[in-house]
Design a protein around this motif. Structure first.
Motif, PDB file in Angstrom:
ATOM      1  N   THR A 201      92.069   6.867  25.635  1.00 36.99           N
ATOM      2  CA  THR A 201      93.274   7.559  26.054  1.00 36.99           C
ATOM      3  C   THR A 201      92.897   8.638  27.055  1.00 36.99           C
ATOM      4  OG1 THR A 201      94.221   7.172  23.873  1.00 36.99           O
ATOM      5  CG2 THR A 201      95.317   8.794  25.265  1.00 36.99           C
ATOM      6  N   PHE A 202      93.456   8.529  28.249  1.00 35.06           N
ATOM      7  CA  PHE A 202      93.256   9.506  29.315  1.00 35.06           C
ATOM      8  C   PHE A 202      94.579  10.222  29.543  1.00 35.06           C
ATOM      9  CE2 PHE A 202      90.425   5.898  30.087  1.00 35.06           C
ATOM     10  CZ  PHE A 202      89.191   6.530  30.069  1.00 35.06           C
ATOM     11  N   ASN A 203      94.610  11.125  30.520  1.00 36.57           N
ATOM     12  CA  ASN A 203      95.843  11.874  30.794  1.00 36.57           C
ATOM     13  C   ASN A 203      96.988  10.954  31.195  1.00 36.57           C
ATOM     14  OD1 ASN A 203      94.718  14.353  30.211  1.00 36.57           O
ATOM     15  ND2 ASN A 203      94.057  14.702  32.305  1.00 36.57           N
ATOM     16  N   LYS A 204      96.718   9.996  32.071  1.00 33.14           N
ATOM     17  CA  LYS A 204      97.793   9.152  32.593  1.00 33.14           C
ATOM     18  C   LYS A 204      97.693   7.691  32.174  1.00 33.14           C
ATOM     19  CE  LYS A 204      98.595  11.959  36.677  1.00 33.14           C
ATOM     20  NZ  LYS A 204      98.650  11.999  38.124  1.00 33.14           N
ATOM     21  N   GLU A 205      96.571   7.271  31.620  1.00 36.47           N
ATOM     22  CA  GLU A 205      96.380   5.858  31.305  1.00 36.47           C
ATOM     23  C   GLU A 205      95.795   5.671  29.917  1.00 36.47           C
ATOM     24  OE1 GLU A 205      95.357   3.168  34.896  1.00 36.47           O
ATOM     25  OE2 GLU A 205      94.081   4.938  35.044  1.00 36.47           O
ATOM     26  N   LYS A 206      95.968   4.458  29.411  1.00 39.31           N
ATOM     27  CA  LYS A 206      95.376   4.058  28.145  1.00 39.31           C
ATOM     28  C   LYS A 206      94.778   2.672  28.337  1.00 39.31           C
ATOM     29  CE  LYS A 206      96.291   4.090  23.242  1.00 39.31           C
ATOM     30  NZ  LYS A 206      97.262   4.377  22.203  1.00 39.31           N
ATOM     31  N   LEU A 207      93.481   2.542  28.076  1.00 39.38           N
ATOM     32  CA  LEU A 207      92.801   1.265  28.233  1.00 39.38           C
ATOM     33  C   LEU A 207      92.202   0.833  26.902  1.00 39.38           C
ATOM     34  CD1 LEU A 207      91.972   2.812  31.298  1.00 39.38           C
ATOM     35  CD2 LEU A 207      91.676   0.384  31.564  1.00 39.38           C
ATOM     36  N   VAL A 208      92.002  -0.470  26.776  1.00 36.44           N
ATOM     37  CA  VAL A 208      91.515  -1.048  25.527  1.00 36.44           C
ATOM     38  C   VAL A 208      90.320  -1.940  25.830  1.00 36.44           C
ATOM     39  CG1 VAL A 208      92.131  -2.465  23.524  1.00 36.44           C
ATOM     40  CG2 VAL A 208      93.884  -1.087  24.647  1.00 36.44           C
ATOM     41  N   ILE A 209      89.303  -1.841  24.971  1.00 38.17           N
ATOM     42  CA  ILE A 209      88.179  -2.782  25.015  1.00 38.17           C
ATOM     43  C   ILE A 209      88.221  -3.571  23.721  1.00 38.17           C
ATOM     44  CG2 ILE A 209      85.678  -3.055  24.973  1.00 38.17           C
ATOM     45  CD1 ILE A 209      85.392  -0.610  26.677  1.00 38.17           C
ATOM     46  N   ASN A 210      88.288  -4.886  23.837  1.00 37.06           N
ATOM     47  CA  ASN A 210      88.174  -5.780  22.685  1.00 37.06           C
ATOM     48  C   ASN A 210      86.717  -6.206  22.574  1.00 37.06           C
ATOM     49  OD1 ASN A 210      90.892  -5.773  22.086  1.00 37.06           O
ATOM     50  ND2 ASN A 210      91.322  -7.634  23.211  1.00 37.06           N
ATOM     51  N   VAL A 211      86.104  -5.956  21.432  1.00 31.78           N
ATOM     52  CA  VAL A 211      84.719  -6.373  21.199  1.00 31.78           C
ATOM     53  C   VAL A 211      84.782  -7.589  20.284  1.00 31.78           C
ATOM     54  CG1 VAL A 211      82.462  -5.679  20.348  1.00 31.78           C
ATOM     55  CG2 VAL A 211      83.950  -3.984  21.438  1.00 31.78           C
ATOM     56  N   TYR A 212      84.432  -8.758  20.835  1.00 30.75           N
ATOM     57  CA  TYR A 212      84.546 -10.010  20.098  1.00 30.75           C
ATOM     58  C   TYR A 212      83.279 -10.348  19.322  1.00 30.75           C
ATOM     59  CZ  TYR A 212      88.664 -10.744  22.969  1.00 30.75           C
ATOM     60  OH  TYR A 212      89.880 -10.601  23.577  1.00 30.75           O
ATOM     61  N   SER A 213      82.140 -10.077  19.918  1.00 29.83           N
ATOM     62  CA  SER A 213      80.857 -10.405  19.301  1.00 29.83           C
ATOM     63  C   SER A 213      79.771  -9.609  20.015  1.00 29.83           C
ATOM     64  CB  SER A 213      80.585 -11.915  19.423  1.00 29.83           C
ATOM     65  OG  SER A 213      80.463 -12.266  20.791  1.00 29.83           O
ATOM     66  N   GLU A 214      78.530  -9.903  19.703  1.00 35.74           N
ATOM     67  CA  GLU A 214      77.427  -9.247  20.401  1.00 35.74           C
ATOM     68  C   GLU A 214      77.359  -9.686  21.853  1.00 35.74           C
ATOM     69  OE1 GLU A 214      73.626  -9.300  18.463  1.00 35.74           O
ATOM     70  OE2 GLU A 214      74.561  -9.211  16.494  1.00 35.74           O
ATOM     71  N   LYS A 215      78.043 -10.763  22.170  1.00 31.35           N
ATOM     72  CA  LYS A 215      77.955 -11.313  23.520  1.00 31.35           C
ATOM     73  C   LYS A 215      79.160 -10.967  24.400  1.00 31.35           C
ATOM     74  CE  LYS A 215      76.901 -15.563  25.951  1.00 31.35           C
ATOM     75  NZ  LYS A 215      76.620 -16.975  25.888  1.00 31.35           N
ATOM     76  N   TYR A 216      80.359 -11.000  23.855  1.00 30.95           N
ATOM     77  CA  TYR A 216      81.555 -10.873  24.692  1.00 30.95           C
ATOM     78  C   TYR A 216      82.410  -9.668  24.344  1.00 30.95           C
ATOM     79  CZ  TYR A 216      80.687 -15.704  26.072  1.00 30.95           C
ATOM     80  OH  TYR A 216      80.133 -16.842  26.556  1.00 30.95           O
ATOM     81  N   LEU A 217      83.007  -9.121  25.388  1.00 30.86           N
ATOM     82  CA  LEU A 217      84.049  -8.118  25.240  1.00 30.86           C
ATOM     83  C   LEU A 217      85.022  -8.263  26.388  1.00 30.86           C
ATOM     84  CD1 LEU A 217      83.567  -5.392  27.284  1.00 30.86           C
ATOM     85  CD2 LEU A 217      81.703  -5.105  25.719  1.00 30.86           C
ATOM     86  N   SER A 218      86.193  -7.648  26.257  1.00 30.03           N
ATOM     87  CA  SER A 218      87.190  -7.688  27.321  1.00 30.03           C
ATOM     88  C   SER A 218      87.770  -6.289  27.514  1.00 30.03           C
ATOM     89  CB  SER A 218      88.298  -8.690  27.000  1.00 30.03           C
ATOM     90  OG  SER A 218      89.024  -8.277  25.866  1.00 30.03           O
ATOM     91  N   VAL A 219      88.193  -6.012  28.746  1.00 32.62           N
ATOM     92  CA  VAL A 219      88.762  -4.715  29.111  1.00 32.62           C
ATOM     93  C   VAL A 219      90.135  -4.962  29.712  1.00 32.62           C
ATOM     94  CG1 VAL A 219      88.459  -2.633  30.499  1.00 32.62           C
ATOM     95  CG2 VAL A 219      86.457  -3.822  29.621  1.00 32.62           C
ATOM     96  N   TYR A 220      91.111  -4.170  29.287  1.00 32.17           N
ATOM     97  CA  TYR A 220      92.452  -4.281  29.851  1.00 32.17           C
ATOM     98  C   TYR A 220      93.221  -2.995  29.583  1.00 32.17           C
ATOM     99  CZ  TYR A 220      93.930  -5.344  25.061  1.00 32.17           C
ATOM    100  OH  TYR A 220      94.168  -5.293  23.716  1.00 32.17           O
ATOM    101  N   PRO A 221      94.229  -2.716  30.390  1.00 31.73           N
ATOM    102  CA  PRO A 221      95.041  -1.522  30.144  1.00 31.73           C
ATOM    103  C   PRO A 221      96.116  -1.805  29.099  1.00 31.73           C
ATOM    104  CG  PRO A 221      95.762  -2.554  32.143  1.00 31.73           C
ATOM    105  CD  PRO A 221      94.583  -3.346  31.655  1.00 31.73           C
ATOM    106  N   TRP A 222      96.720  -0.756  28.631  1.00 32.16           N
ATOM    107  CA  TRP A 222      97.782  -0.888  27.627  1.00 32.16           C
ATOM    108  C   TRP A 222      98.934  -1.725  28.163  1.00 32.16           C
ATOM    109  CZ3 TRP A 222      97.115  -0.045  22.782  1.00 32.16           C
ATOM    110  CH2 TRP A 222      98.204   0.080  21.920  1.00 32.16           C
ATOM    111  N   ASP A 223      99.234  -1.569  29.444  1.00 36.49           N
ATOM    112  CA  ASP A 223     100.325  -2.328  30.052  1.00 36.49           C
ATOM    113  C   ASP A 223      99.884  -2.817  31.431  1.00 36.49           C
ATOM    114  OD1 ASP A 223     100.239   0.168  31.121  1.00 36.49           O
ATOM    115  OD2 ASP A 223     102.381   0.495  31.169  1.00 36.49           O
ATOM    116  N   GLY A 224      99.155  -3.908  31.456  1.00 34.35           N
ATOM    117  CA  GLY A 224      98.601  -4.407  32.717  1.00 34.35           C
ATOM    118  C   GLY A 224      99.373  -5.573  33.289  1.00 34.35           C
ATOM    119  N   ASN A 225      99.145  -5.813  34.575  1.00 32.50           N
ATOM    120  CA  ASN A 225      99.794  -6.913  35.277  1.00 32.50           C
ATOM    121  C   ASN A 225      98.907  -8.145  35.379  1.00 32.50           C
ATOM    122  OD1 ASN A 225     102.046  -5.306  35.814  1.00 32.50           O
ATOM    123  ND2 ASN A 225     101.126  -4.489  37.664  1.00 32.50           N
ATOM    124  N   TYR A 226      97.614  -7.975  35.193  1.00 34.27           N
ATOM    125  CA  TYR A 226      96.663  -9.074  35.383  1.00 34.27           C
ATOM    126  C   TYR A 226      96.021  -9.451  34.056  1.00 34.27           C
ATOM    127  CZ  TYR A 226      97.035  -7.356  40.181  1.00 34.27           C
ATOM    128  OH  TYR A 226      97.494  -6.937  41.397  1.00 34.27           O
TER     129      TYR A 226
END
Length: 157
Positions: A107-132
């Motif tokens: 959580t930042f002043n203007k944005e909120k981003l999320v990292i999903n940690v799936y395993s030791e190998k993969y993760l994903s990054v996305y914003p709380w409300d993204g277009n892509y």
């Protein structure tokens, strides 16, 4: 009397229509393709570097426990982001689980981003409300000390 009532109703409807036309279309993105496959990761790295007030909460999705990440461990996330190169960013892997093991909420002043940690190998990054679509990262080439799965596991032990 009837003409005055019709005139007032017409004036009211016209004023509502004119106010409704004052919409700002500058926030709408008509480009459907993502500029690059590390788009959201760049936003996260920029916010972690430039903003002083950062809150990171880790959620264990198996037990729904939450813990806040300390400043020292936040430096591990920054180091991991600096260690990434273009080869770490992949398209959505076929062997990725549906549900992540851990979720990291930044959580930042203007944005909120999320990292999903799936395993030791993969993760994903996305914003709380993204277009892509999400940025998918393969962490197998990173040192174990920079692996976010290990960081999350350490935080809950």
């Amino acid at each position: 009397m009837k003409k005055i009532l019709i005139s007032l109703c017409t004036l009211f409807i016209i004023s509502i229509l004119l106010v409704g036309c004052n919409y700002n279309f500058s926030n709408i993105n008509f480009n459907k393709t993502k500029p690059n496959n590390f788009y959201y990761t760049n936003i996260l790295a920029k916010n972690l570097t430039l903003e002083s007030s950062v809150k990171c909460v880790i959620l264990d999705t198996n037990f729904y426990k939450e813990k806040e990440l300390s400043k020292e461990n936040l430096d591990t996330v920054k180091s991991m982001l600096k260690a990434l190169n273009k080869n770490n960013f992949v398209s959505k892997p076929r062997d990725i689980p549906e549900k992540p093991i851990y979720k990291m909420f930044f959580t930042f002043n203007k944005e909120k981003l999320v990292i999903n940690v799936y395993s030791e190998k993969y993760l994903s990054v996305y914003p709380w409300d993204g277009n892509y679509s999400m940025d998918y990262i393969d962490m197998s080439s990173l040192p174990i000390s920079l692996n976010l799965y290990n960081l999350c596991k350490f935080t809950f032990n």
